[in-house]
Design a protein around this motif. Structure first.
Motif, PDB file in Angstrom:
ATOM      1  N   HIS A  19      35.439   0.347  47.981  1.00 23.99           N
ATOM      2  CA  HIS A  19      35.515  -1.437  48.040  1.00 23.99           C
ATOM      3  C   HIS A  19      34.739  -1.918  49.309  1.00 23.99           C
ATOM      4  CE1 HIS A  19      39.455  -0.568  45.463  1.00 23.99           C
ATOM      5  NE2 HIS A  19      38.217  -0.325  44.804  1.00 23.99           N
TER       6      HIS A  19
ATOM      7  N   GLU B 140      39.318  -2.930  53.998  1.00 21.24           N
ATOM      8  CA  GLU B 140      39.030  -1.573  53.069  1.00 21.24           C
ATOM      9  C   GLU B 140      38.749  -0.404  53.851  1.00 21.24           C
ATOM     10  OE1 GLU B 140      39.779  -1.852  49.795  1.00 21.24           O
ATOM     11  OE2 GLU B 140      39.445  -3.874  49.456  1.00 21.24           O
TER      12      GLU B 140
ATOM     13  N   GLN C  25      43.384 -10.641  45.827  1.00 21.22           N
ATOM     14  CA  GLN C  25      42.179 -10.303  45.218  1.00 21.22           C
ATOM     15  C   GLN C  25      42.049 -10.791  43.673  1.00 21.22           C
ATOM     16  OE1 GLN C  25      40.920  -5.951  47.342  1.00 21.22           O
ATOM     17  NE2 GLN C  25      42.550  -5.845  46.079  1.00 21.22           N
TER      18      GLN C  25
ATOM     19  N   GLU D  37      42.302  -1.142  41.402  1.00 20.62           N
ATOM     20  CA  GLU D  37      43.488  -1.347  42.299  1.00 20.62           C
ATOM     21  C   GLU D  37      44.746  -1.228  41.358  1.00 20.62           C
ATOM     22  OE1 GLU D  37      44.040  -1.515  45.199  1.00 20.62           O
ATOM     23  OE2 GLU D  37      42.228  -2.204  46.207  1.00 20.62           O
TER      24      GLU D  37
ATOM     25  N   GLU E  34      39.111   2.934  48.032  1.00 22.45           N
ATOM     26  CA  GLU E  34      38.977   1.967  49.307  1.00 22.45           C
ATOM     27  C   GLU E  34      37.705   1.842  49.907  1.00 22.45           C
ATOM     28  OE1 GLU E  34      40.989   0.051  48.497  1.00 22.45           O
ATOM     29  OE2 GLU E  34      43.246   1.148  48.327  1.00 22.45           O
TER      30      GLU E  34
ATOM     31  N   ILE F 290      36.752  -4.119  41.725  1.00 21.62           N
ATOM     32  CA  ILE F 290      38.029  -3.741  42.695  1.00 21.62           C
ATOM     33  C   ILE F 290      39.332  -3.846  42.107  1.00 21.62           C
ATOM     34  CG2 ILE F 290      38.856  -4.260  44.685  1.00 21.62           C
ATOM     35  CD1 ILE F 290      36.363  -4.936  46.118  1.00 21.62           C
TER      36      ILE F 290
HETATM   37 FE   LIG Z   1      40.912  -1.770  47.920  1.00 27.43          FE
END
Ligand SMILES: [Fe+2]
Ligand SMILES: [Fe+2]
Lengths: 126, 332
Positions: B99, B66, B157, B179, B96, B175
């Motif tokens: 994350h 990330e 994920q 996303e 990001e 997350i």
């Molecule tokens: Fe991410």
């Protein structure tokens, strides 16, 4: 040359240099509690690394309140959370006979109806 | 121990335990039963040492990916075409980094400090996703990353979010929600180029051609060559095989590329109607291993930029440091 003009402006060091972050340099851990609306409970949402509670609040706002609704945040040092040991989980096992703690354990209508049907009930109620 | 010399000193007196997989067959059986029943494992629970080790490796590398992944895209923030694209890209890159923080925290509950993880990244000991060792040469590259790399990451994920380790699942839940925005803004920017001028289409096709190999590498080597993932699947650390995830990705996204009249640089790429599986040319696994071991076009720059940031931020971190304070791990 990097494709990134910002990277080219940096004076990057020796690629083989050993850079080491010291233990504790990323500060300590704070648990974060998020309140979605006034009147709601604060709910645990995760944690942040911060040097003190004020900074923890600022980081928590950035990390946990940048999109969805939030009206307030709490932070508390992870070390200050007191919890039961997970291995003692069995102490929460429910006694099967716990209706004495529950509204469903008290059946008043049965008794009322029985009373009304009995001779005592019919003679008293005129 | 997995990292630093810290211990729990304060009220939540959880010890990071050293477990050996064969030492406690009864505990292992109970642990495996819990996972089979779909229960989550939490930080203070007994777990086999190998489960802890593999999870740290997985979550830590995810976190590094990330953080490093923000670099090729961050390059384009100053040059994004237009204010709306710039705002969206800033928001995405910030997500990001967020994350990365969530994942470092999840990994840290397993006993390895964030400092130790960062040190392993900087020394090259710990890896990150191979795709980020390639450069983002044009704006079209940013749209390919935002659309297809994020799409691939989502496949991975979403699978992992159904795994067995509680803190990792909770981080992934947050997350995955973000996303969906990354994917949508990437797809939108991608379509804008695909339906734009001939020059824009050409730029996009060029970016696709260059990114296709790294994208095919994204889910890792083919199942027939990767070893001992059976135990990891049983423990719900690994939730789907590399080939299955790759197949799912191709199934969802190749049609979305082809429908725009774009091509992919693999003459053998097609879906086998009988097996329902995608077929493709060997995407050069030697290159994959060469790049992951430091031989890619950007490996050195990525780590040097991270080192620069660590070095130049150090005085701030140190000024705020409280050396006498005992370090603790996140609770959950
Ligand atoms: Fe991410
Ligand atoms: Fe993303």
């Amino acid at each position: 040359m990097s494709l990134d003009p910002r990277v080219n402006r940096l004076k990057l060091g020796d690629p083989n240099a050993v850079i080491k972050v010291e233990e504790g340099e990323n500060w300590n851990v704070y648990e974060v509690f998020h309140q979605e609306k006034r009147g709601a409970h604060h709910e645990h949402v995760g944690c942040v690394h911060a040097p003190d509670p004020q900074m923890a609040l600022i980081f928590a706002k950035e990390q946990f309140a940048r999109r969805k609704k939030c009206v307030n945040l709490w932070v508390v040092k992870s070390a200050d959370i007191l919890a039961f040991d997970v291995e003692d989980e069995d102490m929460f096992a429910n006694n099967l006979e716990k209706t004495y703690r529950d509204a469903s354990g008290f059946k008043v209508m049965e008794k009322i109806n029985k009373f009304k049907q009995s001779s005592k009930g019919t003679t008293d109620v005129k | 121990m997995y990292g630093g010399g810290y211990i729990f000193e304060e009220p939540n007196n959880r010890q990071v335990r050293e477990e050996k997989i064969h030492d406690e067959p009864e505990k292992l059986a109970a642990f495996e039963d819990r996972i089979a029943r779909g229960e989550k494992i939490e930080p203070g629970d007994w777990m086999p040492a190998e489960y802890r080790r593999q999870l740290i490796r997985l979550i830590e590398q995810h976190a590094h990916s990330e953080i490093i992944g923000a670099l090729p895209e961050g390059t384009w923030i100053t040059r994004a075409p237009g204010f709306k694209r710039k705002l969206a890209l800033i928001a995405k890159v910030q997500d990001e980094i967020g994350h990365g923080q969530l994942l470092y925290n999840a990994a840290e509950t397993l006993g390895k400090t964030r400092e130790a993880m960062i040190n392993d990244l900087l020394s090259g000991k710990s890896k990150y996703s191979n795709v980020f060792n390639y450069p983002a040469k044009t704006w079209a590259d940013v749209t390919v990353i935002g659309f297809l790399i994020d799409a691939a990451a989502i496949v991975n994920q979403v699978a992992n979010s159904k795994g067995s380790y509680g803190p990792y699942c909770r981080a992934l839940e947050r997350i995955c929600y973000e996303e969906s925005f990354h994917l949508k803004q990437g797809h939108d920017a991608f379509i804008e180029l695909a339906t734009g001028t001939p020059a824009q289409r050409e730029m996009l096709q060029d970016a696709l051609n260059r990114w296709w190999k790294p994208i095919m590498h994204f889910f890792g080597p083919p199942d027939k060559t990767s070893q001992h993932s059976e135990k990891l699947m049983q423990w719900k650390v690994k939730m789907a095989s590399n080939d299955d995830m790759r197949n799912q990705f191709l199934d969802m996204y190749v049609p979305k590329i082809w429908e725009l009249g774009l091509t992919l640089p693999d003459p053998l790429l097609r879906k086998n109607a009988e097996t329902g599986r995608w077929e493709y040319s060997d995407p050069d696994w030697d290159e994959f291993f060469r790049v992951i071991n430091g031989g890619g076009p950007c490996n050195e720059e990525r780590l040097q930029v991270r080192k620069w940031a660590e070095e130049h931020g150090r005085w701030v971190r140190k000024a705020l440091m409280k050396p006498t304070e005992k370090h603790t791990l996140p609770v959950a």
